[in-house]
Design a protein around this motif. Structure first.
Motif, mmCIF file in Angstrom:
data_model
loop_
_atom_site.group_PDB
_atom_site.id
_atom_site.type_symbol
_atom_site.label_atom_id
_atom_site.label_comp_id
_atom_site.label_asym_id
_atom_site.label_seq_id
_atom_site.Cartn_x
_atom_site.Cartn_y
_atom_site.Cartn_z
ATOM 1 N N ASN A 109 -32.520 -36.324 17.186
ATOM 2 C CA ASN A 109 -31.974 -36.832 15.930
ATOM 3 C C ASN A 109 -31.597 -38.308 16.014
ATOM 4 O O ASN A 109 -31.583 -39.001 14.994
ATOM 5 N N ASP A 110 -31.301 -38.807 17.200
ATOM 6 C CA ASP A 110 -31.090 -40.246 17.355
ATOM 7 C C ASP A 110 -32.370 -41.018 17.050
ATOM 8 O O ASP A 110 -32.330 -42.149 16.552
ATOM 9 N N LYS A 111 -33.503 -40.384 17.331
ATOM 10 C CA LYS A 111 -34.798 -41.042 17.127
ATOM 11 C C LYS A 111 -35.408 -40.736 15.757
ATOM 12 O O LYS A 111 -36.337 -41.416 15.334
ATOM 13 N N HIS A 112 -34.909 -39.717 15.089
ATOM 14 C CA HIS A 112 -35.456 -39.306 13.791
ATOM 15 C C HIS A 112 -34.298 -39.088 12.812
ATOM 16 O O HIS A 112 -33.950 -37.954 12.488
ATOM 17 N N GLU A 113 -33.702 -40.138 12.359
ATOM 18 C CA GLU A 113 -32.565 -40.012 11.445
ATOM 19 C C GLU A 113 -33.045 -39.597 10.053
ATOM 20 O O GLU A 113 -33.952 -40.199 9.485
ATOM 21 N N THR A 114 -32.420 -38.555 9.519
ATOM 22 C CA THR A 114 -32.774 -38.067 8.187
ATOM 23 C C THR A 114 -32.184 -38.983 7.119
ATOM 24 O O THR A 114 -30.988 -39.284 7.129
ATOM 25 N N HIS A 115 -33.041 -39.408 6.197
ATOM 26 C CA HIS A 115 -32.578 -40.197 5.051
ATOM 27 C C HIS A 115 -33.636 -40.086 3.947
ATOM 28 O O HIS A 115 -34.475 -40.969 3.767
ATOM 29 N N GLY A 116 -33.589 -38.967 3.240
ATOM 30 C CA GLY A 116 -34.599 -38.705 2.225
ATOM 31 C C GLY A 116 -34.547 -39.689 1.070
ATOM 32 O O GLY A 116 -33.462 -40.050 0.604
ATOM 33 N N GLU A 165 -46.790 -41.346 1.698
ATOM 34 C CA GLU A 165 -46.892 -42.403 0.688
ATOM 35 C C GLU A 165 -45.976 -42.116 -0.500
ATOM 36 O O GLU A 165 -45.287 -43.008 -1.005
ATOM 37 N N TYR A 166 -45.950 -40.870 -0.956
ATOM 38 C CA TYR A 166 -45.157 -40.495 -2.124
ATOM 39 C C TYR A 166 -43.666 -40.579 -1.841
ATOM 40 O O TYR A 166 -42.886 -41.102 -2.659
ATOM 41 N N THR A 167 -43.239 -40.075 -0.675
ATOM 42 C CA THR A 167 -41.810 -39.991 -0.377
ATOM 43 C C THR A 167 -41.251 -41.293 0.197
ATOM 44 O O THR A 167 -40.043 -41.542 0.102
ATOM 45 N N GLY A 168 -42.093 -42.088 0.816
ATOM 46 C CA GLY A 168 -41.598 -43.293 1.482
ATOM 47 C C GLY A 168 -40.908 -42.992 2.795
ATOM 48 O O GLY A 168 -40.266 -43.865 3.383
ATOM 49 N N ASN A 169 -41.055 -41.770 3.286
ATOM 50 C CA ASN A 169 -40.459 -41.361 4.562
ATOM 51 C C ASN A 169 -41.541 -41.018 5.567
ATOM 52 O O ASN A 169 -42.489 -40.286 5.255
ATOM 53 N N GLU A 170 -41.383 -41.525 6.780
ATOM 54 C CA GLU A 170 -42.229 -41.044 7.860
ATOM 55 C C GLU A 170 -41.832 -39.600 8.172
ATOM 56 O O GLU A 170 -40.699 -39.180 7.946
ATOM 57 N N LEU A 171 -42.783 -38.846 8.702
ATOM 58 C CA LEU A 171 -42.503 -37.442 9.000
ATOM 59 C C LEU A 171 -41.321 -37.329 9.956
ATOM 60 O O LEU A 171 -41.226 -38.054 10.942
ATOM 61 N N GLY A 172 -40.434 -36.409 9.636
ATOM 62 C CA GLY A 172 -39.254 -36.205 10.461
ATOM 63 C C GLY A 172 -38.039 -36.959 9.988
ATOM 64 O O GLY A 172 -36.940 -36.760 10.520
ATOM 65 N N THR A 173 -38.193 -37.811 8.972
ATOM 66 C CA THR A 173 -37.058 -38.590 8.475
ATOM 67 C C THR A 173 -36.698 -38.261 7.034
ATOM 68 O O THR A 173 -35.679 -38.733 6.534
ATOM 69 N N GLY A 174 -37.515 -37.458 6.368
ATOM 70 C CA GLY A 174 -37.281 -37.160 4.960
ATOM 71 C C GLY A 174 -36.495 -35.880 4.744
ATOM 72 O O GLY A 174 -36.085 -35.198 5.683
ATOM 73 N N ALA A 175 -36.281 -35.572 3.474
ATOM 74 C CA ALA A 175 -35.589 -34.353 3.078
ATOM 75 C C ALA A 175 -36.484 -33.584 2.110
ATOM 76 O O ALA A 175 -37.553 -34.056 1.732
ATOM 77 N N VAL A 194 -41.942 -31.662 7.568
ATOM 78 C CA VAL A 194 -41.083 -32.134 8.661
ATOM 79 C C VAL A 194 -41.954 -32.766 9.741
ATOM 80 O O VAL A 194 -43.175 -32.893 9.604
ATOM 81 N N ALA A 195 -41.317 -33.180 10.824
ATOM 82 C CA ALA A 195 -42.051 -33.802 11.927
ATOM 83 C C ALA A 195 -43.099 -32.840 12.474
ATOM 84 O O ALA A 195 -42.896 -31.619 12.506
ATOM 85 N N GLN A 196 -44.213 -33.384 12.877
ATOM 86 C CA GLN A 196 -45.299 -32.585 13.435
ATOM 87 C C GLN A 196 -45.506 -32.952 14.908
ATOM 88 O O GLN A 196 -45.315 -34.104 15.281
ATOM 89 N N PRO A 197 -45.866 -31.964 15.770
ATOM 90 C CA PRO A 197 -46.058 -30.547 15.451
ATOM 91 C C PRO A 197 -44.727 -29.840 15.220
ATOM 92 O O PRO A 197 -43.730 -30.167 15.868
ATOM 93 N N HIS A 198 -44.753 -28.865 14.322
ATOM 94 C CA HIS A 198 -43.550 -28.095 13.990
ATOM 95 C C HIS A 198 -43.470 -26.819 14.814
ATOM 96 O O HIS A 198 -42.414 -26.200 14.898
#
Length: 511
Positions: free
Chosen positions: A84-91, A331-341, A357-361
């Motif tokens: 989570n330090d490397k993939h902070e959630t901020h949708g 592109e639609y969300t503006g979030n890299e995988l693992g950082t969105g909601a 979510v981040a891949q692989p899941h």
């Protein structure tokens, strides 16, 4: 599993003295992530879970000593912190409308009356609230606000659910009010929670000598029911060999899970529809029903399993053999995988939400495949593009509806050709939010119980909130510590209202 772990770690019980009787072919209950039963080569998760730093104290306590899936020198807790330090959630796209527009969710839309309604609910005691619905306490305006759209899909509430449970959630998650539009308070696991939490825990238990028996259903428990001395004396069991009995000795303890939110789940595929089971086929509820007849304080299961139309919902897992949709999602969300909601389509007929979510899941996920999870809360409504209810739609039809809802028609054909959809129909998915009164849920350790306890989401833990991993682990810790005399403090329930900084931020968010 948590019960077994605490018994070994904190009470010194030898692993070989612990026996887990599991009806299914795998452990973890609702925290599963498996190969799709409906489509060869596809994957499925029935639900997704959020973890919060302040709230999940017994969870962190447990997993701070369980080795992770991939590195035995790192605990599950340490792995989660690092990830989570490397993939902070901020949708950036929490809500969207029927015209595919991302809505500004920073404005929660609460007016003075709504804030009064929230304050009034918090001021009332649970006994006063009784079995009242959420919609009994709030105006129609409140139920149309951005706040409610985000709150209900973050935690899976319906307007007819328990107002008393909503009150508990407000008190337990008040620190998350400022984060509803981004879900930045959420903590995630490296893979799905089964691979990242359940599998490591199971592996550790087996290494300690714990006996895990799959395909074993406990159909009844004999209990001597004198008021001052109540003991479980015998387990009635069914497995592949037939029916048998297990007598409990003087020093034996029985920890009994009651109820299940994933009981009678059925699955559909690209071209099939999962049936809705209404007559309780598996044993999760029937065991509790038998137990409840033995004593009035063993709870009232029909409160929770007696109204399937108020507790059911459907989820879907996409296994994508192309990155076309993944690239469009980023592109639609503006979030890299693992950082969105999750993104909720608030005007969709099925009231759908989806997230990549981040891949692989999955730990064993094939290279070049991707997964996406979503769900619908209003599955008996007609779709806006597929003119069926969600409950009547095939996996391909649900995928088609979702693609239109997001305005991705230009890639629809390619996505349909390269995606497998597994749907999961769950009759009791939100049964734990059913309207209740004191006594509907039994105590973890009933009064006078000498050697048995109840576990799971349908027990009563004052002040804590169901539909969380924390609730199950908290109950397990409490039962083990009391029966086995563990001289160690149980982490206290976080109370954000007692922290002025949290309270100020929550008030700022509400205004």
């Amino acid at each position: 599993m948590a019960t077994a772990a605490f018994a070994i770690r904190d009470a010194g019980v030898p692993g070989e003295n612990i026996h887990i009787l599991e009806e299914l072919g795998h452990v973890g209950g609702a925290m599963d992530a498996v190969d799709s039963p409906a489509i060869r080569g596809a994957m499925v998760t029935r639900g997704a879970r959020m973890f919060c730093e302040e709230v999940y104290q017994t969870t962190w306590d447990l997993f701070s000593t369980i080795p992770s899936l991939e590195d035995p020198d790192v605990t599950v807790r340490e792995e989660m912190l690092d990830w989570n330090d490397k993939h902070e959630t901020h949708g950036r796209t929490r809500l969207a409308d029927a015209r595919h527009r991302v809505l500004d969710a920073t404005g929660y839309g609460l007016d003075t009356r709504n804030r009064f309604e929230i304050s009034r609910m918090l001021a009332l005691r649970e006994k006063t609230l009784g079995a009242r619905r959420i919609e009994d306490l709030f105006s129609e305006h409140f139920l149309q606000t951005n706040f409610w759209h985000m709150w209900r899909t973050t935690f899976a509430f319906q307007k007819w659910n328990s107002a008393a449970e909503l009150r508990r959630y407000f008190l337990r998650f008040i620190q998350e009010l400022e984060n509803l539009d981004t879900l930045s308070g959420v903590r995630r696991t490296t893979y799905n929670q089964n691979d990242s939490m359940i599998v490591p825990l199971q592996r550790w238990l087996v290494s300690q000598g714990v006996d895990v028996r799959f395909g074993t259903r406990v159909t009844d428990v004999d209990v001597t029911n004198s008021p001052q001395r109540r003991r479980a004396t015998r387990l009635h069991v069914e497995d592949s060999a037939g029916s048998s009995e297990i007598d409990l000795g003087q020093n034996d303890l029985a920890f009994i899970t009651i109820g299940s939110i994933v009981a009678d789940t059925t699955y559909g595929g690209n071209d099939t529809v999962p049936p809705l089971i209404r007559d309780r086929v598996d044993g999760s509820w029937s065991l509790w029903e038998k137990l409840a007849k033995k004593a009035p304080d063993f709870g009232r299961p029909n409160t929770f399993c007696g109204n399937i139309d108020e507790s059911k919902w459907e989820s879907f897992t996409r296994t994508m053999h192309s990155d076309t949709l993944v690239k469009r999602w980023v592109e639609y969300t503006g979030n890299e995988l693992g950082t969105g909601a999750m993104t909720t389509l608030i005007e969709s007929g099925w009231y759908m939400s989806a997230v990549v979510v981040a891949q692989p899941h999955f730990a064993n996920q094939t290279e070049g495949t991707y997964t996406m999870w979503g769900w619908g809360l209003e599955i008996d409504n007609e779709g806006d593009y597929v003119k069926k209810t969600m409950a009547q739609a095939t996996g391909t039809e649900i995928l088609t509806e979702l693609m239109h809802q997001f305005g991705f028609e230009d890639i629809l054909d390619e996505v349909l050709a390269t995606t497998d959809v597994t749907t999961s129909m769950m009759p009791y998915a939100s049964a734990l939010f059913a309207r209740r009164v004191p006594g509907d849920r039994p105590k973890v350790i009933p009064d006078g119980a000498q050697n048995f306890a109840f576990l799971g989401q349908f027990t009563e833990l004052p002040g804590d909130v169901v539909f969380t991993v924390e609730y199950s682990i908290h109950g397990a810790m409490r039962a083990v510590y009391e029966f086995l005399g563990v001289d160690r403090e149980i982490p206290p329930i976080f109370k954000g209202l007692h922290d002025p900084k949290v309270l100020v931020k929550a008030l700022q968010a509400a205004y």
